[in-house]
Design a protein around this motif. Structure first.
Motif, PDB file in Angstrom:
ATOM      1  N   SER A  87     -14.232  -6.287  15.957  1.00  0.00           N
ATOM      2  CA  SER A  87     -15.562  -6.992  16.031  1.00  0.00           C
ATOM      3  C   SER A  87     -16.364  -6.760  14.702  1.00  0.00           C
ATOM      4  CB  SER A  87     -16.444  -5.933  17.026  1.00  0.00           C
ATOM      5  OG  SER A  87     -16.456  -4.606  16.726  1.00  0.00           O
ATOM      6  N   ARG A  88     -16.053  -5.792  14.061  1.00  0.00           N
ATOM      7  CA  ARG A  88     -16.796  -5.909  12.576  1.00  0.00           C
ATOM      8  C   ARG A  88     -16.199  -6.620  11.741  1.00  0.00           C
ATOM      9  NH1 ARG A  88     -17.649  -1.161  14.801  1.00  0.00           N
ATOM     10  NH2 ARG A  88     -19.411   0.079  14.155  1.00  0.00           N
ATOM     11  N   GLU A  89     -14.746  -7.025  11.564  1.00  0.00           N
ATOM     12  CA  GLU A  89     -14.138  -7.909  10.990  1.00  0.00           C
ATOM     13  C   GLU A  89     -14.509  -9.298  11.576  1.00  0.00           C
ATOM     14  OE1 GLU A  89      -9.621  -9.403   9.692  1.00  0.00           O
ATOM     15  OE2 GLU A  89      -9.773  -8.710  11.468  1.00  0.00           O
ATOM     16  N   GLU A  90     -14.770  -9.753  12.549  1.00  0.00           N
ATOM     17  CA  GLU A  90     -15.149 -11.157  13.059  1.00  0.00           C
ATOM     18  C   GLU A  90     -16.580 -11.343  12.640  1.00  0.00           C
ATOM     19  OE1 GLU A  90     -14.655 -10.485  17.110  1.00  0.00           O
ATOM     20  OE2 GLU A  90     -12.320 -11.162  17.027  1.00  0.00           O
ATOM     21  N   ARG A  91     -17.290 -10.168  12.498  1.00  0.00           N
ATOM     22  CA  ARG A  91     -18.836 -10.258  12.119  1.00  0.00           C
ATOM     23  C   ARG A  91     -18.997 -10.428  10.547  1.00  0.00           C
ATOM     24  NH1 ARG A  91     -19.987  -6.360  16.069  1.00  0.00           N
ATOM     25  NH2 ARG A  91     -20.194  -4.881  14.638  1.00  0.00           N
ATOM     26  N   GLY A  92     -17.887 -10.218   9.760  1.00  0.00           N
ATOM     27  CA  GLY A  92     -17.740 -10.357   8.439  1.00  0.00           C
ATOM     28  C   GLY A  92     -18.190  -9.039   7.672  1.00  0.00           C
ATOM     29  N   GLU A  93     -18.162  -7.871   8.461  1.00  0.00           N
ATOM     30  CA  GLU A  93     -18.763  -6.716   7.845  1.00  0.00           C
ATOM     31  C   GLU A  93     -17.643  -5.700   7.534  1.00  0.00           C
ATOM     32  OE1 GLU A  93     -22.236  -6.215  11.234  1.00  0.00           O
ATOM     33  OE2 GLU A  93     -20.872  -4.623  11.329  1.00  0.00           O
ATOM     34  N   LEU A  94     -16.260  -6.164   7.582  1.00  0.00           N
ATOM     35  CA  LEU A  94     -15.213  -5.379   7.419  1.00  0.00           C
ATOM     36  C   LEU A  94     -13.922  -6.346   6.922  1.00  0.00           C
ATOM     37  CD1 LEU A  94     -13.923  -2.505   7.375  1.00  0.00           C
ATOM     38  CD2 LEU A  94     -13.382  -2.824   9.773  1.00  0.00           C
ATOM     39  N   SER A  95     -13.183  -6.066   5.919  1.00  0.00           N
ATOM     40  CA  SER A  95     -12.130  -6.847   5.679  1.00  0.00           C
ATOM     41  C   SER A  95     -10.834  -5.858   5.647  1.00  0.00           C
ATOM     42  CB  SER A  95     -12.405  -7.496   4.140  1.00  0.00           C
ATOM     43  OG  SER A  95     -13.559  -8.084   4.132  1.00  0.00           O
ATOM     44  N   LEU A  96      -9.792  -6.428   5.982  1.00  0.00           N
ATOM     45  CA  LEU A  96      -8.674  -5.786   6.041  1.00  0.00           C
ATOM     46  C   LEU A  96      -7.607  -6.412   4.975  1.00  0.00           C
ATOM     47  CD1 LEU A  96      -7.947  -5.723  10.055  1.00  0.00           C
ATOM     48  CD2 LEU A  96      -9.421  -4.325   8.631  1.00  0.00           C
ATOM     49  N   HIS A  97      -6.811  -5.563   4.546  1.00  0.00           N
ATOM     50  CA  HIS A  97      -6.057  -5.918   3.340  1.00  0.00           C
ATOM     51  C   HIS A  97      -4.597  -5.327   3.267  1.00  0.00           C
ATOM     52  CE1 HIS A  97      -9.722  -7.161   1.222  1.00  0.00           C
ATOM     53  NE2 HIS A  97     -10.208  -5.993   1.726  1.00  0.00           N
ATOM     54  N   GLY A  98      -3.563  -5.815   2.804  1.00  0.00           N
ATOM     55  CA  GLY A  98      -2.352  -5.332   2.435  1.00  0.00           C
ATOM     56  C   GLY A  98      -1.907  -5.312   1.129  1.00  0.00           C
ATOM     57  N   ALA A  99      -1.236  -4.441   0.776  1.00  0.00           N
ATOM     58  CA  ALA A  99      -0.641  -4.240  -0.720  1.00  0.00           C
ATOM     59  C   ALA A  99       0.539  -3.607  -0.711  1.00  0.00           C
ATOM     60  CB  ALA A  99      -1.647  -3.389  -1.457  1.00  0.00           C
ATOM     61  N   TRP A 100       1.384  -3.738  -1.952  1.00  0.00           N
ATOM     62  CA  TRP A 100       2.786  -3.106  -1.931  1.00  0.00           C
ATOM     63  C   TRP A 100       2.869  -2.590  -3.275  1.00  0.00           C
ATOM     64  CZ3 TRP A 100       7.169  -4.523  -4.810  1.00  0.00           C
ATOM     65  CH2 TRP A 100       8.081  -3.891  -4.276  1.00  0.00           C
ATOM     66  N   PHE A 101       3.079  -1.578  -3.497  1.00  0.00           N
ATOM     67  CA  PHE A 101       3.355  -1.039  -4.998  1.00  0.00           C
ATOM     68  C   PHE A 101       4.601  -0.648  -5.320  1.00  0.00           C
ATOM     69  CE2 PHE A 101       3.390   2.788  -7.860  1.00  0.00           C
ATOM     70  CZ  PHE A 101       2.779   2.334  -8.807  1.00  0.00           C
ATOM     71  N   ASP A 102       5.127  -1.009  -6.549  1.00  0.00           N
ATOM     72  CA  ASP A 102       6.669  -1.049  -6.867  1.00  0.00           C
ATOM     73  C   ASP A 102       6.600   0.165  -7.924  1.00  0.00           C
ATOM     74  OD1 ASP A 102       9.014  -1.113  -8.260  1.00  0.00           O
ATOM     75  OD2 ASP A 102       9.320  -3.234  -7.940  1.00  0.00           O
ATOM     76  N   ILE A 103       7.156   1.283  -7.313  1.00  0.00           N
ATOM     77  CA  ILE A 103       7.228   2.470  -8.218  1.00  0.00           C
ATOM     78  C   ILE A 103       8.134   2.335  -9.501  1.00  0.00           C
ATOM     79  CG2 ILE A 103       8.054   4.808  -8.264  1.00  0.00           C
ATOM     80  CD1 ILE A 103       7.687   4.961  -5.018  1.00  0.00           C
ATOM     81  N   SER A 104       8.890   1.529  -9.444  1.00  0.00           N
ATOM     82  CA  SER A 104       9.848   1.355 -10.763  1.00  0.00           C
ATOM     83  C   SER A 104       9.187   0.631 -11.813  1.00  0.00           C
ATOM     84  CB  SER A 104      10.980   0.671 -10.273  1.00  0.00           C
ATOM     85  OG  SER A 104      11.765   0.529 -11.515  1.00  0.00           O
ATOM     86  N   THR A 105       8.399  -0.286 -11.449  1.00  0.00           N
ATOM     87  CA  THR A 105       7.695  -1.180 -12.604  1.00  0.00           C
ATOM     88  C   THR A 105       6.108  -1.168 -12.594  1.00  0.00           C
ATOM     89  OG1 THR A 105       7.512  -3.056 -10.949  1.00  0.00           O
ATOM     90  CG2 THR A 105       9.291  -2.938 -11.971  1.00  0.00           C
ATOM     91  N   GLY A 106       5.578  -0.422 -11.706  1.00  0.00           N
ATOM     92  CA  GLY A 106       4.164  -0.200 -11.500  1.00  0.00           C
ATOM     93  C   GLY A 106       3.334  -1.655 -11.125  1.00  0.00           C
ATOM     94  N   GLU A 107       4.265  -2.726 -10.616  1.00  0.00           N
ATOM     95  CA  GLU A 107       3.479  -3.681 -10.298  1.00  0.00           C
ATOM     96  C   GLU A 107       2.758  -3.508  -9.060  1.00  0.00           C
ATOM     97  OE1 GLU A 107       6.575  -7.029 -12.281  1.00  0.00           O
ATOM     98  OE2 GLU A 107       6.736  -6.462  -9.966  1.00  0.00           O
ATOM     99  N   LEU A 108       1.655  -4.112  -8.680  1.00  0.00           N
ATOM    100  CA  LEU A 108       1.039  -4.158  -7.365  1.00  0.00           C
ATOM    101  C   LEU A 108       1.171  -5.611  -6.886  1.00  0.00           C
ATOM    102  CD1 LEU A 108      -0.855  -2.458  -5.289  1.00  0.00           C
ATOM    103  CD2 LEU A 108      -2.656  -3.523  -6.538  1.00  0.00           C
ATOM    104  N   TRP A 109       1.645  -5.697  -5.549  1.00  0.00           N
ATOM    105  CA  TRP A 109       1.535  -7.015  -4.931  1.00  0.00           C
ATOM    106  C   TRP A 109       0.731  -6.954  -3.797  1.00  0.00           C
ATOM    107  CZ3 TRP A 109       5.292 -11.020  -6.072  1.00  0.00           C
ATOM    108  CH2 TRP A 109       6.263 -10.617  -7.013  1.00  0.00           C
TER     109      TRP A 109
END
Length: 213
Positions: free
Chosen positions: A177-199
């Motif tokens: 309900s909060r996401e639908e009202r624009g009060e909350l955003s959901l995100h995904g991220a993946w971190f490469d330990i070997s290179t330090g890259e963030l996707w």
């Protein structure tokens, strides 16, 4: 005889002499006024992928919950113990966070256990096997793909799992309900330990892309 490993005591001494000394006023303010982080991060327990380090966060900036393989169980208000769900409830209701980030990482031991459930020292009957059952359908689909190498299956499931966890967040009615009202955003991220890259996961396509740095 000390009550903690010497490495921890040495680290604490460095913390007091350096970081705490430099940010003592900030700590006093946080103690007096309480925390008010805008972002919650659901991350893995893996010692190589600490969100506060990766995002260079100071005290009070991130509300972090860590579990094996950064999983989010679906909304299920029953009599069982739900640590991650309890943390989500506190973050949303009490802290009123504006962002929830599910952050996975490369070479995740939990994901490897899901792909190889019979491998030692873990077994399907123990806690990790049951916990990783949350991604069993995706893991079985990956394990049965002969065109992919073991490393490719691992990375693919790490990222697919993140999409699953974001979807599970939306099973919580007070998150949806909060996401639908624009009060909350959901995100995904993946971190490469070997290179330090963030996707970062594209919210429209689900693809993982490198942000500009």
């Amino acid at each position: 005889m000390t009550h903690l490993p010497e490495r921890l005591l040495a680290g604490y001494r460095n913390f007091m002499a350096q970081r705490h000394a430099a940010e003592s006023e900030r700590y006093r303010t946080l103690a007096r006024e309480g925390q008010a982080p805008e972002t919650m991060v659901i991350a893995c327990c893996d010692s190589r992928a600490a969100p506060e380090t990766i995002f260079d966060a100071g005290p009070g900036e991130l509300f972090v919950v860590r579990n094996v393989a950064n999983l989010v169980p679906p909304y299920r208000p029953d009599e069982q113990h739900h640590g991650t769900s309890a943390a989500l409830e506190f973050a949303v209701y009490a802290l009123k966070v504006k962002h929830i980030v599910v952050m996975g990482h490369g070479r995740c031991g939990g994901i490897n256990a899901a792909l190889n459930p019979a491998a030692k020292p873990l077994s399907p009957g123990d806690f990790i096997g049951r916990w990783m059952g949350l991604v069993t359908p995706a893991a079985e689909a990956m394990a049965g793909n002969p065109m992919m190498t073991a490393a490719e299956r691992q990375t693919a499931l790490e990222r697919i799992s993140i999409r699953f966890q974001v979807a599970n967040l939306r099973t919580f009615p007070w998150i949806r309900s909060r996401e639908e009202r624009g009060e909350l955003s959901l995100h995904g991220a993946w971190f490469d330990i070997s290179t330090g890259e963030l996707w970062v996961m594209d919210p429209e396509t689900g693809d993982f892309v490198r942000p500009e740095v």
